[in-house]
Design an enzyme around this catalytic site. Structure first.
Site, PDB file in Angstrom:
ATOM      1  N   ALA A  37      -0.504   1.011 -47.683  1.00 30.90           N
ATOM      2  CA  ALA A  37      -0.330  -0.125 -46.704  1.00 30.90           C
ATOM      3  C   ALA A  37      -1.474  -0.167 -45.601  1.00 30.90           C
ATOM      4  O   ALA A  37      -2.062   1.030 -45.359  1.00 30.90           O
ATOM      5  CB  ALA A  37       0.908   0.063 -45.979  1.00 30.90           C
ATOM      6  N   GLY A  81       2.205   3.276 -50.512  1.00 30.21           N
ATOM      7  CA  GLY A  81       2.233   2.051 -51.405  1.00 30.21           C
ATOM      8  C   GLY A  81       1.560   2.082 -52.402  1.00 30.21           C
ATOM      9  O   GLY A  81       1.711   1.248 -53.607  1.00 30.21           O
ATOM     10  N   GLU A 105       3.185   3.971 -55.245  1.00 29.21           N
ATOM     11  CA  GLU A 105       4.312   2.965 -55.572  1.00 29.21           C
ATOM     12  C   GLU A 105       3.974   1.837 -56.570  1.00 29.21           C
ATOM     13  O   GLU A 105       4.734   1.548 -57.438  1.00 29.21           O
ATOM     14  CB  GLU A 105       5.072   2.417 -54.389  1.00 29.21           C
ATOM     15  N   GLU A 134       4.901   8.599 -46.215  1.00 30.21           N
ATOM     16  CA  GLU A 134       5.636   7.754 -45.123  1.00 30.21           C
ATOM     17  C   GLU A 134       6.010   8.238 -44.292  1.00 30.21           C
ATOM     18  O   GLU A 134       5.928   7.940 -42.957  1.00 30.21           O
ATOM     19  CB  GLU A 134       6.243   6.573 -45.854  1.00 30.21           C
TER      20      GLU A 134
END
Length: 270
Positions: A76, A121, A124, A144
């Site tokens: 992110a 992310g 992910e 995270e």
């Protein structure tokens, strides 16, 4: 919608279909100045690109790649997130989720080509693919909790499905980064290749997959995804439903005919 040979979605995402490999689409993360950190605009573009690809019946396999030399995706955009009010963060959440679920829900097989950093992310997005090819520069992880949040792009659900609950818990709780060799050993990536070869190997793998029936590929992915985690009897019912969806298809008829005639199939894709 049919994707053209090269099509840009917003500023940061490109989809390419290469000459001679027309059934393989390359979904390129293209925000090199930020190491592909996923901003709101980039998340929106990923979602839009995935929607277009999902609707394209000519595409049999998708390869997720990066235009940055030293990173797949660092997760992110925390600089952008730092500027959000609580209300803005709440409003942004559906857009962020749609990027990850866009990749996860693609109906055709997907392969991630990972080099350099694939963190948070970014990892992910790779986990949302069916297969992950990584080169020896790859560093993956879900850090995270080290910044006060949790993996929110599917990581807490996809990682244990890939490597088991205890190993996933250790990686999530410690927030540690895992280098390529250990990542392959743990099953975080599926294939480890020489430095700089991740994209070429992923495209080659995609080409081998794309030689098969598009109807069969989508049905097989559906059975694999829907059946995972069910008890055996329920899983076999999922498989039977997927089999019935292909048993009377044009692809099935062509596949059997081509086998008997000792020739390459010409898949109708229906």
């Amino acid at each position: 919608m049919t994707v053209t040979s090269e099509q840009r979605f917003g500023e940061f995402v490109v989809v390419r279909v290469h000459e001679g490999q027309e059934h393989v689409a390359e979904l390129v993360l293209d925000r090199p100045k930020a190491m592909n950190a996923v901003s709101t605009d980039m998340a929106r573009s990923i979602g839009a690109a995935c929607a277009a690809l999902a609707a394209d019946q000519d595409v049999r396999v998708i390869v997720l790649t990066s235009s940055h030399e030293r990173a797949f995706c660092v997760g992110a955009d925390l600089k952008e997130r730092n500027s959000f009010t609580d209300a803005e963060l709440v409003r942004q959440r559906p857009t962020a989720r749609a990027a990850y679920t866009g990749v996860l829900d693609l109906p055709m097989p997907t392969v991630a080509a990972v080099h350099g950093f694939a963190l948070g992310g970014g990892f992910e997005l790779a986990l949302s693919c069916d297969l992950i090819v990584a080169d020896r520069t790859a560093v993956v992880g879900l850090p995270e909790v080290s910044v006060g949040v949790i993996p929110g792009g599917g990581g807490t659900q996809l990682l244990p499905r890939r490597i088991g609950a205890a190993r996933a818990a250790e990686l999530v709780f410690t927030a540690r980064r895992v280098e390529a060799a250990e990542a392959r050993e743990l099953g975080l990536v599926d294939e480890l290749v020489e430095e700089g070869q991740d994209r070429a190997e992923a495209l080659a793998l995609a080409g081998r997959i794309a030689a098969n029936s598009p109807v069969g590929l989508r049905a097989a992915k559906r059975a694999l995804r829907l059946g995972h985690g069910l008890d055996l009897r329920a899983g076999l019912e999922v498989e039977d439903a997927a089999w019935r969806s292909v048993a009377f298809s044009g692809d099935r008829a062509e596949g059997v005919a081509a086998f008997n005639e000792k020739r390459k199939p010409n898949w109708p894709g229906e």
